[in-house]
Scaffold this active site. Structure first.
Site, short mmCIF file in Angstrom:
data_model
loop_
_atom_site.label_atom_id
_atom_site.label_comp_id
_atom_site.label_asym_id
_atom_site.label_seq_id
_atom_site.Cartn_x
_atom_site.Cartn_y
_atom_site.Cartn_z
N LYS A 174 -10.77 -11.76 -3.47
CA LYS A 174 -11.60 -11.73 -2.27
C LYS A 174 -12.71 -10.68 -2.40
O LYS A 174 -12.54 -9.68 -3.10
CB LYS A 174 -10.76 -11.51 -1.01
CG LYS A 174 -10.26 -10.11 -0.81
CD LYS A 174 -9.77 -9.91 0.63
CE LYS A 174 -9.63 -8.43 0.90
NZ LYS A 174 -9.88 -7.99 2.22
N LYS A 223 0.80 -1.23 0.00
CA LYS A 223 0.00 0.00 0.00
C LYS A 223 0.84 1.28 0.00
O LYS A 223 0.35 2.33 -0.36
CB LYS A 223 -0.92 0.03 1.23
CG LYS A 223 -2.00 -1.04 1.20
CD LYS A 223 -3.03 -0.79 2.28
CE LYS A 223 -4.13 -1.83 2.24
NZ LYS A 223 -5.01 -1.78 3.40
N LYS A 231 -14.96 -4.26 -0.39
CA LYS A 231 -15.85 -3.11 -0.62
C LYS A 231 -15.24 -2.10 -1.59
O LYS A 231 -15.94 -1.27 -2.13
CB LYS A 231 -16.20 -2.42 0.70
CG LYS A 231 -15.00 -1.78 1.32
CD LYS A 231 -15.32 -1.06 2.59
CE LYS A 231 -14.05 -0.80 3.35
NZ LYS A 231 -13.41 -2.00 3.88
P1 ATP Z 1 -10.82 -3.33 1.24
O1 ATP Z 1 -11.91 -2.84 0.38
O2 ATP Z 1 -9.82 -2.28 1.64
O3 ATP Z 1 -10.18 -4.58 0.70
P2 ATP Z 1 -12.29 -4.94 2.98
O4 ATP Z 1 -13.70 -4.78 2.63
O5 ATP Z 1 -11.61 -6.11 2.38
O6 ATP Z 1 -11.48 -3.67 2.62
P3 ATP Z 1 -11.04 -4.66 5.59
O7 ATP Z 1 -11.41 -3.37 6.23
O8 ATP Z 1 -9.69 -4.82 4.97
O9 ATP Z 1 -12.19 -5.03 4.53
O10 ATP Z 1 -11.20 -5.86 6.60
C1 ATP Z 1 -11.96 -5.85 7.80
C2 ATP Z 1 -11.94 -7.27 8.34
O11 ATP Z 1 -12.71 -8.12 7.50
C3 ATP Z 1 -10.54 -7.89 8.40
O12 ATP Z 1 -10.43 -8.64 9.59
C4 ATP Z 1 -10.48 -8.80 7.19
O13 ATP Z 1 -9.60 -9.91 7.40
C5 ATP Z 1 -11.95 -9.24 7.04
N1 ATP Z 1 -12.29 -9.46 5.64
C6 ATP Z 1 -12.35 -8.52 4.68
N2 ATP Z 1 -12.73 -9.05 3.51
C7 ATP Z 1 -12.91 -10.37 3.72
C8 ATP Z 1 -13.30 -11.46 2.89
N3 ATP Z 1 -13.59 -11.30 1.62
N4 ATP Z 1 -13.38 -12.68 3.44
C9 ATP Z 1 -13.09 -12.86 4.75
N5 ATP Z 1 -12.71 -11.88 5.59
C10 ATP Z 1 -12.62 -10.64 5.10
#
Ligand code: ATP
Ligand code: LTN
Length: 342
Positions: A207, A127, A210
């Site tokens: 994965k 990042k 959002k």
């Molecule tokens: P970004 O859009 O930045 O990738 P995100 O929606 O993936 O964000 P984070 O804020 O990075 O979400 O993660 C919050 C929590 O949710 C973390 O503990 C992360 O491990 C978990 N998490 C996020 N996405 C997933 C997923 N697709 N499957 C399982 N766990 C997730």
């Protein structure tokens, strides 16, 4: 065990439950990946542990934030955590910036952290590295170490992506203990292996996230039943029409099986048997219904909290107050051991 600087009685576990601490960033709308991958594990582990959960807004500002949105996201995350089953009688929930000890502890730990070890952090390598990258983003793992060490945390439940950050917290704790006497507890990461890495519905090799441009790729916790049905109906699968778990060859169907499995707490093998003679259309409809059912009570509670944000503010304020003695005490102990003040 702690010879040089004794722990006050409060830190010698008041019960034999393990002290658990974890944090989550208030970074926008939450999706079922966040819920099934992180929040549900916190909720299910509540009875077995002495839990502290923190909404880490100081971590959120390591990247640019709109101030109004950040505040709204903090409130939204608190509502989601409570609506998902975080119970203030069993767990303490609070907002990181409401406890100034986190920043102060972070500063002290900065002085026990090496540039080299922070430069090796995978998340920073991914990042950071841009001209406008903040110093805060580089320093993020040290603030996180402060969060963990302030509460004499024994276990830190996190996703695989955060393991390296908990390991650096351990390294910092061990270095501090070696230099100034044993003042902090060395934490252990707890990584949930099975279950939930929820993948995108439109590209099941990525994965669910959002920040994905395509809103059909994720199911938000606030999506209504019709939207959920539509998104699952459009979910990418393959053409052989067999409901079998095979991540490499059938990532779409495997993701849907995984979602159904974690939201109904049914082993995948049983679901494969149940759907042996079904087609993809029927299966997708059923996955959608499982998710709708899982979200129903959460959405109902969210609607209640939407009408009563003061109740949420009170829970968070009580939480920040409840953790204060522990945070202040650890900080005081560390400052004394390091030689700060008179
Ligand atoms: P970004 O859009 O930045 O990738 P995100 O929606 O993936 O964000 P984070 O804020 O990075 O979400 O993660 C919050 C929590 O949710 C973390 O503990 C992360 O491990 C978990 N998490 C996020 N996405 C997933 C997923 N697709 N499957 C399982 N766990 C997730
Ligand atoms: N970096 C973590 C959030 C986080 C955290 C913590 C997790 C901040 N402080 C302390 C566990 C313990 C993340 O982005 N998921």
């Amino acid at each position: 065990m702690f010879t040089n600087v004794p722990f006050p009685a409060i830190f010698v576990a008041m019960s034999n439950k393990k002290r658990v601490f974890s944090g989550i960033q208030p970074s926008g709308d939450l999706h079922i990946g966040n819920y099934l991958g992180a929040i549900v594990n916190w909720v299910r582990g509540q009875d077995a542990h002495d839990n502290i959960f923190c909404i880490v807004d100081l971590h959120a500002i390591t990247v640019p934030q709109d101030p109004k949105k950040l505040k709204a996201n903090t409130m939204e995350l608190a509502k989601v955590l409570l609506a998902s089953g975080i119970d203030p009688k069993k767990s303490t929930l609070f907002v990181q910036s409401e406890r100034p000890e986190h920043s102060e502890m972070g500063w002290i730990l900065n002085c026990f952290t090496h540039m080299g070890e922070l430069s090796r952090m995978t998340q920073f390598k991914e990042k950071g590295g841009k001209k406008e990258t903040t110093v805060g983003l580089f320093d993020y793992p040290v603030l996180m170490a402060g969060d963990i060490l302030l509460y004499d945390t024994e276990e830190v439940p996190v996703g695989e992506d955060q393991k390296q950050h908990v390991e650096i917290a351990r390294d910092i704790a061990q270095r501090l203990n070696k230099r100034v006497g044993k003042v902090v507890v060395v934490p252990e990461p707890v990584i949930k292996k099975e279950g939930a890495r929820i993948m995108s519905l439109t590209d099941p090799t990525k994965k669910m996230s959002k920040s994905d441009q395509n809103e059909n790729s994720y199911i938000l916790l606030r999506d209504d039943a019709e939207t959920i049905r539509k998104k699952f109906a459009r979910a990418v699968t393959d053409s052989d029409n067999k409901i079998k778990f095979d991540k490499a060859k059938k990532p779409g169907i495997s993701n849907l099986l995984n979602i159904m499995s974690v939201c109904t707490e049914t082993p995948i093998i049983e679901l494969e048997k149940k759907y042996a003679d079904s087609n993809y259309g029927q299966f997708k409809t059923d996955v959608a219904e499982c998710v709708i059912e899982m979200l129903k009570p959460i959405q109902a509670k969210l609607a209640e909290y939407d009408k009563n944000e003061d109740k949420v503010r009170k829970i968070l304020a009580d939480g920040a107050e409840a953790v204060a003695p522990r945070a202040k005490d650890t900080l005081q102990r560390v400052k004394k051991a390091v030689g700060l003040g008179l």
